[in-house]
Design an enzyme around this catalytic site. Structure first.
Site, PDB file in Angstrom:
ATOM      1  N   LYS A 111       0.606  -1.450  -0.109  1.00 40.66           N
ATOM      2  CA  LYS A 111       0.101  -0.215   0.006  1.00 40.66           C
ATOM      3  C   LYS A 111       0.704   1.244  -0.220  1.00 40.66           C
ATOM      4  O   LYS A 111       0.297   2.340  -0.566  1.00 40.66           O
ATOM      5  CB  LYS A 111      -0.915  -0.057   1.101  1.00 40.66           C
ATOM      6  CG  LYS A 111      -1.835  -1.293   1.293  1.00 40.66           C
ATOM      7  CD  LYS A 111      -3.065  -1.364   0.410  1.00 40.66           C
ATOM      8  CE  LYS A 111      -4.160  -2.392   0.510  1.00 40.66           C
ATOM      9  NZ  LYS A 111      -3.741  -3.689   0.383  1.00 40.66           N
TER      10      LYS A 111
HETATM   11  C1  LIG Z   1      -4.154  -4.693  -0.130  1.00 49.35           C
HETATM   12  C2  LIG Z   1      -3.468  -5.877   0.071  1.00 49.35           C
HETATM   13  C3  LIG Z   1      -3.922  -6.831  -1.039  1.00 49.35           C
HETATM   14  C4  LIG Z   1      -4.964  -6.568  -1.673  1.00 49.35           C
HETATM   15  O1  LIG Z   1      -4.436  -5.623  -3.383  1.00 49.35           O
HETATM   16  P1  LIG Z   1      -5.934  -5.523  -3.760  1.00 49.35           P
HETATM   17  O2  LIG Z   1      -5.521  -3.856  -4.826  1.00 49.35           O
HETATM   18  O3  LIG Z   1      -6.831  -5.011  -2.659  1.00 49.35           O
HETATM   19  O4  LIG Z   1      -6.683  -6.556  -4.763  1.00 49.35           O
HETATM   20  C5  LIG Z   1      -2.834  -8.335  -0.288  1.00 49.35           C
HETATM   21  N1  LIG Z   1      -1.342  -8.598  -0.370  1.00 49.35           N
HETATM   22  C6  LIG Z   1      -1.276  -7.125   0.631  1.00 49.35           C
HETATM   23  C7  LIG Z   1      -0.543  -7.239   1.702  1.00 49.35           C
HETATM   24  C8  LIG Z   1      -2.027  -6.316   0.887  1.00 49.35           C
HETATM   25  O5  LIG Z   1      -1.844  -5.229   1.816  1.00 49.35           O
END
Ligand SMILES: *Cc1c(COP(=O)(O)O)cnc(C)c1O
Length: 496
Positions: A111
């Site tokens: 993120k």
């Molecule tokens: C948010 C997240 C995901 C999923 O990603 P999306 O964009 O919501 O599909 C997968 N792995 C981790 C560690 C995340 O923080």
């Protein structure tokens, strides 16, 4: 010029900066670009670009109402020493696949790739549009978004950030990261409910006209840090383009040859960014969606029916414990030949009966995607086997993808090189990782688990972990999920 409009109303067009500022459209739809610009850099040049240069090459055509200076400033402020790897997103080969490590930012999950730039895009957008309102970021998180947004927005002038998370739906480390967040403009509230409850209530607040009027009167304006904001989605396109350049540089492919990507998927933002990269002209052949046991997307891509009427399962990959994948609406819009009425119908059905079904012709439009899932035992076995064959330790989200990468290859015999989006550091989920590679270890305190993981992996603590060990709790509010709006009103001091 790239303009943006809602998936539920093609009439009203906005510039990129206006769409970033709004986050979500007033009709509840998501902003989509009127066209996907093409990549105007030759594929054999990509290997020579830094991460920052790649990011600029990708974003300048999507965010074309930003000046070069504005955009380069945002990029430089985002991708700096906050990242503990100078290349920002290193590509690591292990057991035949290429892991794109997206967890070198301040909260050790992917993120950070988008949330380190969003505050800069947002404040620049506000300035460009002459907005004097204080921006209130309202976010529902399944663990990683919340912390990354808090870090991104903490003490950013003229902003406040309010984060809601499901009390029992995040890992111990994730919770500790959030409740210890510093900054005078940060608010963290846990709810008795799951991520979908949190996300639904946040969406309802965004769509509440009465609330919007009272915010306006008090000098506030909501915006979203969730992956529905194009200010998050577009920066994510950059790392797929960067990965392609690194694949060429490492000799895995020649410029022009295809790669496949496998993405651990929750809200569908990360994989949608890969799809945008493909539409820009990047040679991605298959986009493989990897789900955990909450496999609503797998069923959708296999049958054409999206059905959220099922049990919500808590797994060791909590950031993917999601039954309503918001960003799918953007793909659906493309599948429906950009027909906003069709999207309104599907989304109403989803709201009212929790289910919709697309036509065979629509499903055909998504044939670049492949979807499969890993159950909890498979995730654990995957973490253990990669550790034992290669000494490489991955987190449970990445392990979901690694398992699905292997089952995809076994099923299709497709020999195209695979890039796996590695979305979190194993240090973020020490319990699940230790259960997989050192089951004898049993239970321990957070400190003991981290220490053991360091011994086993030989990887030094990232800065985020060092800080966490000494941080004190600053947020401890727990509310029912139907009290979220009250909570926001009291934080902002709104009067009825
Ligand atoms: C948010 C997240 C995901 C999923 O990603 P999306 O964009 O919501 O599909 C997968 N792995 C981790 C560690 C995340 O923080």
């Amino acid at each position: 010029m790239t303009t943006y409009h809602s998936t539920r109303d093609a009439g009203n067009t906005l510039t990129a900066s206006q769409a970033i500022l709004r986050g979500i459209a007033p009709d509840g739809g998501l902003y989509v670009p009127d066209h996907i610009p093409s990549l105007d850099i030759a594929l054999d040049q990509l290997a020579n670009l830094t991460y920052q240069e790649t990011a600029y090459a990708v974003m300048k055509n999507f965010f074309d109402d930003f000046t070069e200076e504005e955009l380069k400033h945002c990029i430089a402020a985002a991708y700096d020493e906050k990242f503990d790897d100078a290349t920002i997103a290193p590509l690591v080969k292990a057991d035949g696949h290429y892991y794109l490590e997206l967890f070198h930012g301040p909260t050790i999950a992917f993120k950070d790739m988008a949330l380190s730039i969003l505050p800069h895009l947002l404040t620049t957008s506000a300035k460009k549009n002459g907005s004097t309102k204080e921006i209130v970021i309202l976010t529902a998180t399944s663990g990683d978004t919340g912390k990354a947004a808090l870090v991104g927005f903490a003490d950013v002038p003229n902003t406040k950030i309010i984060v809601f998370y499901p009390k029992n739906g995040v890992s111990a480390i994730q919770e500790k990261q959030m409740v210890t967040q510093k900054g005078d403009n940060t608010y963290v509230v846990s709810i008795d409910g799951n991520f979908d409850d949190a996300q639904t209530n946040v969406k309802n607040m965004f769509g509440n006209a009465d609330l919007a009027a009272r915010l306006d009167a008090a000098g506030y304006q909501f915006s979203s840090a969730n992956s529905i904001n194009i200010g998050r989605l577009i920066p994510q396109v950059a790392y797929y383009v960067y990965a392609y350049g690194q694949m060429v540089k490492q000799g895995a492919i020649a410029a022009g040859e295809p790669m496949n990507v496998v993405v651990p998927t929750g809200n569908f933002g990360n994989i949608l960014a890969a799809y945008f990269a493909k539409q820009m002209g990047l040679p991605i052949q298959k986009l493989v969606i990897a789900s955990n046991e909450n496999k609503v997307l797998v069923d959708f891509f296999q049958t054409g029916a999206y059905d959220r009427n099922r049990d919500f399962i808590l797994t060791t990959s909590p950031s993917m414990d999601i039954l309503v994948s918001s960003n799918l609406e953007r793909l659906l819009y493309l599948m429906a030949d950009e027909n906003p009425q069709a999207i309104q119908t599907f989304m109403n059905q989803l709201k009212e009966v929790g289910r919709y079904e697309v036509t065979a012709a629509m499903k055909e439009k998504a044939k670049d995607f492949y979807a499969d899932y890993a159950n909890e035992a498979e995730v654990s076995a995957q973490i253990a086997s990669l550790y034992h064959t290669d000494g490489y330790v991955i987190d449970p989200h990445t392990a979901v993808a690694a398992h699905v990468a292997n089952s995809y290859t076994a099923e299709t015999n497709d020999a195209t090189p695979i890039v796996i989006a590695s979305t979190a550091s194993p240090y973020k989920f020490p319990q699940a990782v230790l259960d997989a590679i050192d089951p004898e270890f049993g239970d321990g305190t957070m400190e003991e688990m981290l220490e053991r993981l360091r011994e086993l992996s030989g990887v030094a603590y990232p800065k985020a972990i060092e800080e966490l060990l000494h941080a004190e709790v600053r947020h401890d509010t727990v509310i029912a999920s139907d009290e979220m709006q009250d909570s926001v009103e009291s934080i902002l001091g709104l009067k009825r």
